[in-house]
Design a protein around this motif. Structure first.
Motif, PDB file in Angstrom:
ATOM      1  N   LYS A   1       0.794  -1.319   0.269  1.00  0.00           N
ATOM      2  CA  LYS A   1      -0.086  -0.099   0.056  1.00  0.00           C
ATOM      3  C   LYS A   1       0.692   1.187   0.006  1.00  0.00           C
ATOM      4  O   LYS A   1       1.943   1.446   0.949  1.00  0.00           O
ATOM      5  CB  LYS A   1      -0.900   0.099   1.267  1.00  0.00           C
ATOM      6  N   VAL A   2       0.640   1.997  -0.839  1.00  0.00           N
ATOM      7  CA  VAL A   2       1.251   3.529  -0.880  1.00  0.00           C
ATOM      8  C   VAL A   2       0.662   4.555  -0.582  1.00  0.00           C
ATOM      9  O   VAL A   2      -0.657   4.456  -0.847  1.00  0.00           O
ATOM     10  CB  VAL A   2       1.856   3.668  -2.521  1.00  0.00           C
ATOM     11  N   ALA A   3       1.157   5.430   0.387  1.00  0.00           N
ATOM     12  CA  ALA A   3       0.365   6.496   1.067  1.00  0.00           C
ATOM     13  C   ALA A   3       0.470   7.640   0.109  1.00  0.00           C
ATOM     14  O   ALA A   3       1.803   7.866  -0.539  1.00  0.00           O
ATOM     15  CB  ALA A   3       0.872   6.756   2.505  1.00  0.00           C
ATOM     16  N   HIS A   4      -0.594   8.063  -0.389  1.00  0.00           N
ATOM     17  CA  HIS A   4      -0.645   9.403  -1.129  1.00  0.00           C
ATOM     18  C   HIS A   4      -1.155  10.517  -0.345  1.00  0.00           C
ATOM     19  O   HIS A   4      -2.061  10.617   0.152  1.00  0.00           O
ATOM     20  CB  HIS A   4      -1.517   9.128  -2.316  1.00  0.00           C
TER      21      HIS A   4
ATOM     22  N   ASP B   1       4.998  14.736  -4.016  1.00  0.00           N
ATOM     23  CA  ASP B   1       6.295  14.770  -3.641  1.00  0.00           C
ATOM     24  C   ASP B   1       6.493  15.174  -2.191  1.00  0.00           C
ATOM     25  O   ASP B   1       7.774  14.941  -1.678  1.00  0.00           O
ATOM     26  CB  ASP B   1       7.153  15.713  -4.627  1.00  0.00           C
ATOM     27  N   SER B   2       5.499  15.626  -1.544  1.00  0.00           N
ATOM     28  CA  SER B   2       5.743  16.032  -0.218  1.00  0.00           C
ATOM     29  C   SER B   2       5.750  14.648   0.759  1.00  0.00           C
ATOM     30  O   SER B   2       5.015  13.688   0.148  1.00  0.00           O
ATOM     31  CB  SER B   2       4.529  17.257   0.167  1.00  0.00           C
ATOM     32  N   ARG B   3       5.805  14.845   1.799  1.00  0.00           N
ATOM     33  CA  ARG B   3       5.860  13.654   2.869  1.00  0.00           C
ATOM     34  C   ARG B   3       4.336  13.863   3.577  1.00  0.00           C
ATOM     35  O   ARG B   3       3.830  15.042   3.712  1.00  0.00           O
ATOM     36  CB  ARG B   3       6.668  13.637   3.794  1.00  0.00           C
ATOM     37  N   LEU B   4       3.730  12.767   4.021  1.00  0.00           N
ATOM     38  CA  LEU B   4       2.479  12.737   4.823  1.00  0.00           C
ATOM     39  C   LEU B   4       2.779  13.523   6.082  1.00  0.00           C
ATOM     40  O   LEU B   4       3.966  13.302   6.582  1.00  0.00           O
ATOM     41  CB  LEU B   4       2.205  11.292   5.282  1.00  0.00           C
TER      42      LEU B   4
ATOM     43  N   GLN C   1      -1.388  33.888   3.564  1.00  0.00           N
ATOM     44  CA  GLN C   1      -0.303  32.756   3.830  1.00  0.00           C
ATOM     45  C   GLN C   1      -0.813  31.523   4.698  1.00  0.00           C
ATOM     46  O   GLN C   1      -1.596  31.926   5.760  1.00  0.00           O
ATOM     47  CB  GLN C   1       0.804  33.216   4.288  1.00  0.00           C
ATOM     48  N   LEU C   2      -1.280  30.316   4.293  1.00  0.00           N
ATOM     49  CA  LEU C   2      -1.911  29.238   5.032  1.00  0.00           C
ATOM     50  C   LEU C   2      -1.045  28.361   5.115  1.00  0.00           C
ATOM     51  O   LEU C   2      -0.184  27.999   4.301  1.00  0.00           O
ATOM     52  CB  LEU C   2      -3.208  28.928   4.273  1.00  0.00           C
ATOM     53  N   SER C   3      -1.167  27.353   6.245  1.00  0.00           N
ATOM     54  CA  SER C   3      -0.531  26.248   6.524  1.00  0.00           C
ATOM     55  C   SER C   3      -1.170  25.239   6.440  1.00  0.00           C
ATOM     56  O   SER C   3      -1.955  25.147   7.055  1.00  0.00           O
ATOM     57  CB  SER C   3       0.491  26.331   7.809  1.00  0.00           C
ATOM     58  N   ILE C   4      -0.873  24.143   5.446  1.00  0.00           N
ATOM     59  CA  ILE C   4      -1.659  23.116   5.216  1.00  0.00           C
ATOM     60  C   ILE C   4      -0.912  21.782   5.447  1.00  0.00           C
ATOM     61  O   ILE C   4       0.246  21.664   5.089  1.00  0.00           O
ATOM     62  CB  ILE C   4      -2.312  22.782   3.707  1.00  0.00           C
ATOM     63  N   ARG C   5      -1.121  21.097   6.366  1.00  0.00           N
ATOM     64  CA  ARG C   5      -0.406  19.612   6.729  1.00  0.00           C
ATOM     65  C   ARG C   5      -1.142  18.485   5.985  1.00  0.00           C
ATOM     66  O   ARG C   5      -2.338  18.414   6.112  1.00  0.00           O
ATOM     67  CB  ARG C   5      -0.647  19.356   8.230  1.00  0.00           C
ATOM     68  N   THR C   6      -0.440  18.194   4.969  1.00  0.00           N
ATOM     69  CA  THR C   6      -0.911  16.893   4.027  1.00  0.00           C
ATOM     70  C   THR C   6      -1.318  15.824   4.993  1.00  0.00           C
ATOM     71  O   THR C   6      -0.917  15.545   6.051  1.00  0.00           O
ATOM     72  CB  THR C   6       0.167  16.554   3.182  1.00  0.00           C
ATOM     73  N   ALA C   7      -1.987  15.099   4.460  1.00  0.00           N
ATOM     74  CA  ALA C   7      -2.551  13.856   5.112  1.00  0.00           C
ATOM     75  C   ALA C   7      -2.786  12.662   3.983  1.00  0.00           C
ATOM     76  O   ALA C   7      -2.759  12.858   2.822  1.00  0.00           O
ATOM     77  CB  ALA C   7      -4.259  14.055   5.691  1.00  0.00           C
TER      78      ALA C   7
END
Length: 111
Positions: A1-4, A80-83, A99-105
């Protein structure tokens, strides 16, 4: 399983020509800035983008200081970013930039 990693937006590549076409349509519900960027058509509820305050109608201009000019480019930066990585996203909302900060999930399968 690859996390996207994902942000949770439905988007469209925006060009000044596309915006102008929209803005001259008397039936258009919104006026769009006539710039290059990525237009947010929809924000997925409970997504990283929703948590960060991204709104429908925002135009994403930069991620981590790098100009974003197409939906495909934005998709690649996110892929290309990390989870769990926090991305600094510059958006134009109306006449203001923010400017907003978004944490990828992790993108959950809709199965």
């Amino acid at each position: 399983k690859v996390a996207h990693p994902y942000l949770g937006v439905q988007m469209l590549t925006l060009t000044p020509e596309l915006a102008k076409q929209n803005n001259t349509d008397p039936n258009s519900p919104v006026q769009i800035p006539e710039i290059n960027g990525v237009f947010v058509m929809r924000v997925v509820p409970n997504s990283p983008a929703a948590s960060a305050g991204i709104r429908r109608g925002d135009v994403i201009l930069q991620v981590d200081g790098k100009a974003i000019t197409s939906a495909e480019q934005l998709q690649n930066v996110v892929e290309d970013s990390r989870l769990g990585q926090v991305l600094q996203v510059k958006v134009q909302r109306g006449n203001q930039t923010q400017q907003l900060s978004i944490r990828t999930a992790e993108l959950q399968n809709a199965s």
